[in-house]
Design an enzyme around this catalytic site. Sequence first.
Site, PDB file in Angstrom:
ATOM      1  N   HIS A 140       0.833  -1.200   0.000  1.00 55.50           N
ATOM      2  CA  HIS A 140       0.000   0.000   0.000  1.00 55.50           C
ATOM      3  C   HIS A 140       0.870   1.253   0.000  1.00 55.50           C
ATOM      4  CE1 HIS A 140      -3.252   2.765   1.033  1.00 55.50           C
ATOM      5  NE2 HIS A 140      -2.494   3.225   2.024  1.00 55.50           N
ATOM      6  N   ARG A 149       5.185  10.304  -5.889  1.00 59.83           N
ATOM      7  CA  ARG A 149       6.637  10.305  -6.114  1.00 59.83           C
ATOM      8  C   ARG A 149       6.997   9.077  -6.938  1.00 59.83           C
ATOM      9  NH1 ARG A 149       5.476  11.102  -0.890  1.00 59.83           N
ATOM     10  NH2 ARG A 149       5.939   8.910  -0.430  1.00 59.83           N
ATOM     11  N   GLU A 205     -10.250   1.785   4.115  1.00 60.43           N
ATOM     12  CA  GLU A 205      -8.906   1.244   4.291  1.00 60.43           C
ATOM     13  C   GLU A 205      -9.008  -0.101   5.021  1.00 60.43           C
ATOM     14  OE1 GLU A 205      -6.210   4.020   6.105  1.00 60.43           O
ATOM     15  OE2 GLU A 205      -5.962   5.114   4.217  1.00 60.43           O
ATOM     16  N   GLU A 207      -7.673  -2.800   7.228  1.00 59.79           N
ATOM     17  CA  GLU A 207      -6.636  -2.898   8.255  1.00 59.79           C
ATOM     18  C   GLU A 207      -6.982  -3.965   9.284  1.00 59.79           C
ATOM     19  OE1 GLU A 207      -5.291   0.699  10.029  1.00 59.79           O
ATOM     20  OE2 GLU A 207      -5.983   1.987   8.377  1.00 59.79           O
ATOM     21  N   GLN A 246      -7.183  14.915   2.615  1.00 63.48           N
ATOM     22  CA  GLN A 246      -5.832  14.513   3.022  1.00 63.48           C
ATOM     23  C   GLN A 246      -4.765  15.133   2.132  1.00 63.48           C
ATOM     24  OE1 GLN A 246      -5.527  10.301   3.549  1.00 63.48           O
ATOM     25  NE2 GLN A 246      -3.418  10.357   4.272  1.00 63.48           N
ATOM     26  N   LYS A 259      -9.122  11.858   8.399  1.00 63.20           N
ATOM     27  CA  LYS A 259      -9.134  10.535   9.004  1.00 63.20           C
ATOM     28  C   LYS A 259      -9.943  10.444  10.294  1.00 63.20           C
ATOM     29  CE  LYS A 259      -6.385   7.723   7.826  1.00 63.20           C
ATOM     30  NZ  LYS A 259      -6.502   6.562   6.926  1.00 63.20           N
ATOM     31  N   THR A 366      -3.298   0.359   6.083  1.00 61.31           N
ATOM     32  CA  THR A 366      -3.888  -0.420   4.994  1.00 61.31           C
ATOM     33  C   THR A 366      -2.982  -1.572   4.583  1.00 61.31           C
ATOM     34  OG1 THR A 366      -4.927   1.614   4.203  1.00 61.31           O
ATOM     35  CG2 THR A 366      -4.917  -0.271   2.702  1.00 61.31           C
TER      36      THR A 366
END
Length: 434
Positions: A140, A149, A205, A207, A246, A259, A366
């Site tokens: 993730h 990036r 997400e 988790e 975000q 969040k 995640t």
Amino acid sequence: MSWWTIDETHDPARKSWVESANGHSDFPVQNLPYGVFAPAGEAPRIGVAIGDQILDLAACAERGLLPPNVADVCLDDTLNRLLALPIKPRGELRRTISDLLTRTSFRGSLSDAIYPAAECTLHLPARIGDYTDFYVGIHHANNIGRQFRPDNPLLPNYKYVPIGYHGRASSVRPSGEPLVRPKGQRKPPEADTPLFGPSVRLDYELELGVWIGPGNELGDPIAISEAAEHIGGFCLLNDWSARDFQAWEYQPLGPFLAKNFHSTVSSWLVTPEALAPFRLAQPPRPEGDPAPLAYLADVDDQTHGALALTLEVWLSTAKMRDEGLDPVRLSTGPASSMYWTVQQIVTHHASNGCNLQPGDLLGTGTISAPAREGFGSLMELSEGGKRTIELPGGETRTFLEDGDEITLKASAEAPGRATIGFGECRARVLPARS
């Protein structure tokens, strides 16, 4: 004694007199997860999921059926004191409950202490003092990092530090409670100034949640060799994210309103003892990656620190439900796709002397598998909104719309062992409030 000791409670041949438990995909007698439930019109109390029923643990305590050294904590309406128990009495309680539910001599005396789960309300398992979310899902982290990036998706600290941030404990909610679409600031690329309004890039997400058991005193770190003793249980966790908020707010201090508006946990706390047969070796680090620093390095943790869990995400839209269409599975993959083990994140969290407390909640971040079918968020599946996801009935999605319902599932499987599960982690999106 350790929580990963395998004993008679894990015997796959063991059967319960609660018929629905035998062969149950989530809650056979080999599981015995704890939760807080309330029969209709009654007060919340601690229970154990068994098949499609719930055993009232408070009633067992009142009748003198539980070990004297743990009976008192089973009379509470949260699991905090039960979580604080050391490993030995925790194991004694598990073995006692297993005997109560397998010996037919208890069928008659406990018939009025068994409730249909469908007729009960499930509450948060514990009173959460603090909530910290980590970022240990390596695939993730790479997938999200590449969107911002492309040549250097991971920042230099990722392979040295289990990255985490403090979430909002007050907005953690049990499975089944809907979430209201959040409002906040976002800045579309074409806009000169930010806008305020409902999120248009709402995401889930996938988790694991980790419930802290016995805590540590302020100033006292937790050694990696002892970290497992501070883990009280596991659950599924959906840490909902407003991706548009975000992107605008996360620099320089990280997530905030994107969040903290809602996090959903599955209602049953699966104990480390139940997961003892499902421990795995931690996947090896890629060649050339640095070894963990000494305070995070432990041979036993690397040999047994991962869990043999299969995770799934399911989506049901309002239109699908109206048309009688079944939910569609968006992804499935192993929980072992984590760069850091659960024990490492516990140790790192307390390494500066931070005091963890029974009932504190940690999120893994995640968890995504290497391939697309195992991606744990829409941000990855839609490639940041560039790729549409085809759904039954002709609908498409890039992010969640009002009326969408997300359900997370998990199952633990190992050769020669009874399969156990976590139950649902489910919530439906409601429109933003005016």
